[in-house]
Design a protein around this motif. Structure first.
Motif, short mmCIF file in Angstrom:
data_model
loop_
_atom_site.label_atom_id
_atom_site.label_comp_id
_atom_site.label_asym_id
_atom_site.label_seq_id
_atom_site.Cartn_x
_atom_site.Cartn_y
_atom_site.Cartn_z
N UNK A 6 0.62 -1.14 -0.05
CA UNK A 6 -0.14 0.02 0.01
C UNK A 6 0.93 1.28 -0.15
N UNK A 7 2.09 1.21 0.68
CA UNK A 7 2.87 2.33 0.80
C UNK A 7 3.59 2.77 -0.57
N UNK A 8 3.88 1.66 -1.09
CA UNK A 8 4.44 1.84 -2.62
C UNK A 8 3.28 2.20 -3.27
N UNK A 9 2.12 1.65 -3.53
CA UNK A 9 1.09 2.32 -4.24
C UNK A 9 0.63 3.78 -4.04
N UNK A 10 0.69 4.35 -2.78
CA UNK A 10 0.47 5.87 -2.51
C UNK A 10 1.55 6.48 -2.98
N UNK A 11 2.86 5.87 -2.81
CA UNK A 11 4.14 6.80 -3.31
C UNK A 11 3.79 6.73 -4.79
N UNK A 12 3.65 5.89 -5.63
CA UNK A 12 3.37 5.89 -6.91
C UNK A 12 2.29 6.75 -7.34
N UNK A 13 1.23 6.80 -6.60
CA UNK A 13 -0.07 7.70 -7.11
C UNK A 13 0.42 9.28 -7.02
N UNK A 14 1.09 9.69 -5.70
CA UNK A 14 1.65 10.87 -5.59
C UNK A 14 2.53 11.39 -6.30
N UNK A 15 3.55 10.39 -6.78
CA UNK A 15 4.55 10.82 -7.81
C UNK A 15 3.85 11.13 -8.99
N UNK A 16 2.91 10.49 -9.58
CA UNK A 16 2.31 10.93 -10.81
C UNK A 16 1.62 11.94 -10.75
N UNK A 17 0.89 12.33 -9.65
CA UNK A 17 0.27 13.63 -9.64
C UNK A 17 1.16 14.85 -9.49
N UNK A 18 2.24 14.66 -8.79
CA UNK A 18 3.36 15.44 -8.64
C UNK A 18 4.18 15.77 -9.93
N UNK A 19 4.33 14.85 -10.72
CA UNK A 19 4.88 14.75 -12.15
C UNK A 19 3.85 15.69 -13.06
N UNK A 20 2.68 15.55 -13.08
CA UNK A 20 1.84 16.25 -13.89
C UNK A 20 1.78 17.74 -13.37
N UNK A 21 1.79 17.77 -12.18
CA UNK A 21 1.88 19.23 -11.55
C UNK A 21 3.11 19.94 -11.92
N UNK A 22 4.25 19.01 -11.90
CA UNK A 22 5.63 19.78 -12.15
C UNK A 22 5.44 20.29 -13.86
N UNK A 23 5.01 19.30 -14.60
CA UNK A 23 5.03 19.71 -15.87
C UNK A 23 4.45 20.77 -16.49
N UNK A 24 3.05 21.24 -15.49
CA UNK A 24 2.35 22.04 -16.04
C UNK A 24 2.97 23.42 -15.27
N UNK A 25 3.54 23.37 -14.15
CA UNK A 25 4.50 24.46 -13.88
C UNK A 25 5.54 24.64 -14.68
N UNK A 26 6.25 23.68 -15.16
CA UNK A 26 7.26 23.95 -16.14
C UNK A 26 6.99 24.83 -17.32
N UNK A 27 5.86 24.45 -17.64
CA UNK A 27 5.31 25.12 -19.23
C UNK A 27 5.02 26.40 -18.77
N UNK A 28 4.32 26.63 -17.58
CA UNK A 28 3.83 27.97 -17.09
C UNK A 28 5.12 28.88 -16.73
N UNK A 29 6.35 28.66 -16.28
CA UNK A 29 7.43 29.20 -16.31
C UNK A 29 8.20 29.33 -17.47
N UNK A 30 8.31 28.49 -18.42
CA UNK A 30 8.76 28.61 -19.58
C UNK A 30 8.09 29.72 -20.61
N UNK A 31 7.05 30.00 -20.20
CA UNK A 31 6.40 31.30 -21.03
C UNK A 31 7.16 32.47 -20.96
N UNK A 32 8.01 32.60 -20.01
CA UNK A 32 8.81 33.78 -19.62
C UNK A 32 10.04 33.86 -20.58
#
Length: 111
Positions: A6-32
């Motif tokens: 379960x711990x591995x599954x939770x970490x995997x889920x959080x990492x997927x969500x964090x990866x998508x959020x990081x991608x969107x933030x990277x695009x937002x900062x790259x517009x400058x």
């Protein structure tokens, strides 16, 4: 054992969500960025954040993520196809009882 899984599954889920959020933030900062790169990422962020297109892009992104995770899981766990053997020499099913539920002994007749 189940707790560690379960711990591995939770970490995997959080990492997927964090990866998508990081991608969107990277695009937002790259517009400058200066020049064409900044214009490209600014336009891309505008398309992604448009309400209808944002929902569609998250739908496509979610579908791709699910298919990728499923493919990875299938390669790790192997094929799920199982062939069942046919039962040979199984006894005949018992004869049904009468409606009253009382079985007759051999030679007994009913009134």
């Amino acid at each position: 054992m189940a707790r560690d899984e379960r711990r591995i599954q939770v970490v995997a889920g959080i990492s997927v969500i964090a990866g998508v959020a990081a991608l969107i933030l990277l695009i937002a900062y790259a517009r400058y960025l200066p020049g064409v790169g900044g214009e490209f990422f600014g336009r891309l962020l505008g398309i992604i954040s448009t309400p209808f297109l944002m929902e569609a892009s998250f739908l496509v992104l979610g579908f791709v993520l699910v298919m990728t995770i499923n493919l990875w899981r299938q390669r790790r766990e192997g094929d799920e196809f199982v062939e069942l053997d046919e039962a040979v020499g199984m006894p005949e099913p018992a004869a049904p009882m009468e409606a009253t539920g009382v079985q007759k002994t051999p030679g007994e007749t009913r009134d």
